[in-house]
Design a protein around this motif. Sequence first.
Motif, PDB file in Angstrom:
ATOM      1  N   GLY A 151      -5.733   5.805 -12.660  1.00 34.83           N
ATOM      2  CA  GLY A 151      -4.605   6.555 -12.907  1.00 34.83           C
ATOM      3  C   GLY A 151      -4.527   7.993 -12.160  1.00 34.83           C
ATOM      4  N   ALA A 152      -5.738   8.329 -11.463  1.00 29.75           N
ATOM      5  CA  ALA A 152      -5.653   9.635 -10.906  1.00 29.75           C
ATOM      6  C   ALA A 152      -4.735   9.529  -9.646  1.00 29.75           C
ATOM      7  CB  ALA A 152      -7.075   9.946 -10.599  1.00 29.75           C
ATOM      8  N   ALA A 153      -4.691  10.886  -9.198  1.00 27.81           N
ATOM      9  CA  ALA A 153      -3.704  10.963  -7.781  1.00 27.81           C
ATOM     10  C   ALA A 153      -4.821  11.570  -7.137  1.00 27.81           C
ATOM     11  CB  ALA A 153      -2.167  11.442  -8.374  1.00 27.81           C
ATOM     12  N   LEU A 154      -4.363  11.421  -5.903  1.00 24.54           N
ATOM     13  CA  LEU A 154      -5.141  11.925  -4.813  1.00 24.54           C
ATOM     14  C   LEU A 154      -4.394  12.610  -3.648  1.00 24.54           C
ATOM     15  CD1 LEU A 154      -7.888  12.233  -3.154  1.00 24.54           C
ATOM     16  CD2 LEU A 154      -7.599   9.858  -2.187  1.00 24.54           C
ATOM     17  N   ILE A 155      -4.645  13.895  -3.079  1.00 27.31           N
ATOM     18  CA  ILE A 155      -4.162  14.533  -1.799  1.00 27.31           C
ATOM     19  C   ILE A 155      -5.463  14.625  -1.115  1.00 27.31           C
ATOM     20  CG2 ILE A 155      -2.872  16.363  -0.797  1.00 27.31           C
ATOM     21  CD1 ILE A 155      -1.222  16.507  -3.255  1.00 27.31           C
ATOM     22  N   LEU A 156      -5.265  14.280   0.062  1.00 29.89           N
ATOM     23  CA  LEU A 156      -6.315  14.100   1.025  1.00 29.89           C
ATOM     24  C   LEU A 156      -6.314  14.838   2.414  1.00 29.89           C
ATOM     25  CD1 LEU A 156      -9.483  12.619   1.497  1.00 29.89           C
ATOM     26  CD2 LEU A 156      -8.352  10.779   2.686  1.00 29.89           C
ATOM     27  N   VAL A 157      -7.034  15.816   2.981  1.00 28.62           N
ATOM     28  CA  VAL A 157      -6.741  16.163   4.331  1.00 28.62           C
ATOM     29  C   VAL A 157      -7.855  15.444   4.856  1.00 28.62           C
ATOM     30  CG1 VAL A 157      -7.251  18.119   5.703  1.00 28.62           C
ATOM     31  CG2 VAL A 157      -6.012  18.596   3.493  1.00 28.62           C
ATOM     32  N   THR A 158      -7.292  14.699   5.982  1.00 30.92           N
ATOM     33  CA  THR A 158      -8.277  14.041   6.960  1.00 30.92           C
ATOM     34  C   THR A 158      -7.681  13.736   8.204  1.00 30.92           C
ATOM     35  OG1 THR A 158      -9.403  11.811   6.871  1.00 30.92           O
ATOM     36  CG2 THR A 158      -7.181  11.637   5.987  1.00 30.92           C
ATOM     37  N   HIS A 159      -8.553  13.542   9.282  1.00 32.80           N
ATOM     38  CA  HIS A 159      -7.953  13.002  10.571  1.00 32.80           C
ATOM     39  C   HIS A 159      -8.246  11.746  10.786  1.00 32.80           C
ATOM     40  CE1 HIS A 159      -6.969  17.235  11.557  1.00 32.80           C
ATOM     41  NE2 HIS A 159      -8.290  17.534  11.135  1.00 32.80           N
ATOM     42  N   ASP A 160      -8.847  10.891   9.816  1.00 30.75           N
ATOM     43  CA  ASP A 160      -9.290   9.554   9.889  1.00 30.75           C
ATOM     44  C   ASP A 160      -8.251   8.885   9.148  1.00 30.75           C
ATOM     45  OD1 ASP A 160     -10.478   7.029   9.626  1.00 30.75           O
ATOM     46  OD2 ASP A 160     -12.217   7.914   8.831  1.00 30.75           O
ATOM     47  N   MET A 161      -7.039   8.091  10.094  1.00 25.27           N
ATOM     48  CA  MET A 161      -6.182   7.416   9.636  1.00 25.27           C
ATOM     49  C   MET A 161      -6.686   6.014   9.152  1.00 25.27           C
ATOM     50  SD  MET A 161      -3.406   9.127   9.674  1.00 25.27           S
ATOM     51  CE  MET A 161      -4.436  10.366   8.840  1.00 25.27           C
ATOM     52  N   ALA A 162      -7.911   5.485   9.576  1.00 22.69           N
ATOM     53  CA  ALA A 162      -8.172   4.444   8.927  1.00 22.69           C
ATOM     54  C   ALA A 162      -8.547   4.474   7.517  1.00 22.69           C
ATOM     55  CB  ALA A 162      -9.445   3.922   9.851  1.00 22.69           C
TER      56      ALA A 162
ATOM     57  N   PHE B  68       7.578  23.355   0.033  1.00 23.99           N
ATOM     58  CA  PHE B  68       7.148  21.749  -0.088  1.00 23.99           C
ATOM     59  C   PHE B  68       7.611  21.236  -1.319  1.00 23.99           C
ATOM     60  CE2 PHE B  68       3.845  24.300   2.117  1.00 23.99           C
ATOM     61  CZ  PHE B  68       3.950  24.005   3.546  1.00 23.99           C
ATOM     62  N   GLY B  69       7.828  19.945  -1.231  1.00 23.10           N
ATOM     63  CA  GLY B  69       8.092  19.095  -2.314  1.00 23.10           C
ATOM     64  C   GLY B  69       7.218  17.944  -2.320  1.00 23.10           C
ATOM     65  N   ILE B  70       6.519  17.734  -3.255  1.00 19.83           N
ATOM     66  CA  ILE B  70       5.570  16.688  -3.475  1.00 19.83           C
ATOM     67  C   ILE B  70       5.666  15.901  -4.724  1.00 19.83           C
ATOM     68  CG2 ILE B  70       2.817  16.341  -3.756  1.00 19.83           C
ATOM     69  CD1 ILE B  70       2.503  18.857  -2.052  1.00 19.83           C
ATOM     70  N   ALA B  71       5.402  14.785  -4.778  1.00 20.81           N
ATOM     71  CA  ALA B  71       5.471  13.905  -6.046  1.00 20.81           C
ATOM     72  C   ALA B  71       4.614  12.842  -5.778  1.00 20.81           C
ATOM     73  CB  ALA B  71       6.871  13.321  -6.031  1.00 20.81           C
ATOM     74  N   LEU B  72       3.761  12.583  -6.845  1.00 21.17           N
ATOM     75  CA  LEU B  72       2.754  11.686  -6.678  1.00 21.17           C
ATOM     76  C   LEU B  72       2.579  11.085  -8.243  1.00 21.17           C
ATOM     77  CD1 LEU B  72      -0.378  13.595  -4.985  1.00 21.17           C
ATOM     78  CD2 LEU B  72       0.937  11.578  -4.299  1.00 21.17           C
ATOM     79  N   GLY B  73       2.730   9.890  -8.276  1.00 12.52           N
ATOM     80  CA  GLY B  73       2.670   9.177  -9.529  1.00 12.52           C
ATOM     81  C   GLY B  73       1.104   8.664  -9.805  1.00 12.52           C
ATOM     82  N   ARG B  74       0.976   7.924 -11.017  1.00 14.06           N
ATOM     83  CA  ARG B  74      -0.431   7.622 -11.243  1.00 14.06           C
ATOM     84  C   ARG B  74      -1.035   6.603 -10.056  1.00 14.06           C
ATOM     85  NH1 ARG B  74      -1.925   8.333 -16.588  1.00 14.06           N
ATOM     86  NH2 ARG B  74      -3.035   6.504 -16.650  1.00 14.06           N
ATOM     87  N   GLY B  75      -2.124   6.752  -9.719  1.00 15.31           N
ATOM     88  CA  GLY B  75      -2.739   5.929  -8.541  1.00 15.31           C
ATOM     89  C   GLY B  75      -2.160   6.272  -7.139  1.00 15.31           C
ATOM     90  N   ASP B  76      -1.253   7.126  -6.991  1.00 17.30           N
ATOM     91  CA  ASP B  76      -0.810   7.339  -5.825  1.00 17.30           C
ATOM     92  C   ASP B  76      -1.617   8.203  -5.057  1.00 17.30           C
ATOM     93  OD1 ASP B  76       1.519   6.065  -6.070  1.00 17.30           O
ATOM     94  OD2 ASP B  76       2.508   7.814  -6.402  1.00 17.30           O
ATOM     95  N   ALA B  77      -1.749   8.147  -3.386  1.00 10.79           N
ATOM     96  CA  ALA B  77      -2.558   8.824  -2.722  1.00 10.79           C
ATOM     97  C   ALA B  77      -1.685   9.195  -1.532  1.00 10.79           C
ATOM     98  CB  ALA B  77      -3.692   8.109  -2.185  1.00 10.79           C
ATOM     99  N   MET B  78      -2.210  10.392  -1.070  1.00 11.34           N
ATOM    100  CA  MET B  78      -1.286  11.189   0.111  1.00 11.34           C
ATOM    101  C   MET B  78      -2.320  11.844   1.037  1.00 11.34           C
ATOM    102  SD  MET B  78       1.119  14.370  -0.749  1.00 11.34           S
ATOM    103  CE  MET B  78       1.927  15.363   0.560  1.00 11.34           C
ATOM    104  N   ALA B  79      -2.345  11.486   2.211  1.00 13.55           N
ATOM    105  CA  ALA B  79      -2.885  12.034   3.456  1.00 13.55           C
ATOM    106  C   ALA B  79      -2.383  12.855   4.288  1.00 13.55           C
ATOM    107  CB  ALA B  79      -3.560  10.655   4.290  1.00 13.55           C
ATOM    108  N   ILE B  80      -2.788  14.087   4.359  1.00 13.47           N
ATOM    109  CA  ILE B  80      -2.419  15.125   5.109  1.00 13.47           C
ATOM    110  C   ILE B  80      -3.080  15.322   6.655  1.00 13.47           C
ATOM    111  CG2 ILE B  80      -1.588  17.441   5.228  1.00 13.47           C
ATOM    112  CD1 ILE B  80      -1.300  17.488   2.390  1.00 13.47           C
ATOM    113  N   THR B  81      -2.362  15.215   7.557  1.00 17.15           N
ATOM    114  CA  THR B  81      -3.025  15.527   8.897  1.00 17.15           C
ATOM    115  C   THR B  81      -2.169  16.836   9.482  1.00 17.15           C
ATOM    116  OG1 THR B  81      -1.424  14.296  10.137  1.00 17.15           O
ATOM    117  CG2 THR B  81      -3.444  13.158   9.271  1.00 17.15           C
TER     118      THR B  81
END
Length: 199
Positions: free
Chosen positions: A168-179, A18-31
């Motif tokens: 300035g935090a970054a977030l990786i979220l596992v969710t099934h809620d695309m909204a 895996f390659g992951i890159a998140l800047g300050r304030g970035d969010a990533m949702a994984i389904t």
Amino acid sequence: MPERLSARGLTGAAGGPFGIALGRGDAMAITGPSGAGKSVLLRMIADLDPHEGAILLDGVDRATIAAPLWRRRVAYLAAEPGWWHDDTAPHFPDRPRTEALMPSLALDPGLLNQPVHRLSTGERMRLAFIRTLLNEPEILLLDEPTGALDPHATALVETLLIERLRAGAALILVTHDMAQASRLGARRFHLEAGTLTPR
């Protein structure tokens, strides 16, 4: 300025590399389907599950940061958080800061005087979220953090997450809620068969 969080060649039980890159304030949702390894991937990043590859926080390699410090700065919140004391209070040694945060999630400070088993599932989840925020982590790794919450409580959690992202935090979220992913401004990825692909 280096990425807030980056991973290169990350492999483990969730698959990869895996390659992951998140800047300050970035969010990533994984389904992804059940059993695809979404939680394991978060745990790999949190250095809780075995993995290979490089993970960097603000350009600093995880291997050079003591594990307890890494896990405070890169915080993982499980879908079913652990409680290692029978009573709620010992989980929150900084009671004034805890009580100051509780109203933002519609929680009564009196809950800190209760045994954990007396709390509802939603109360435990919101308190675990506060426990995570108290360390002021730069990275939040959240596994279905609002799955047990009603719409009002979900909105309160999302408000706090947006505040953290703006700070300035970054977030990786596992969710099934695309909204929810859209409300948080998260880029969407799908994990299946050991491969993480953008959606």
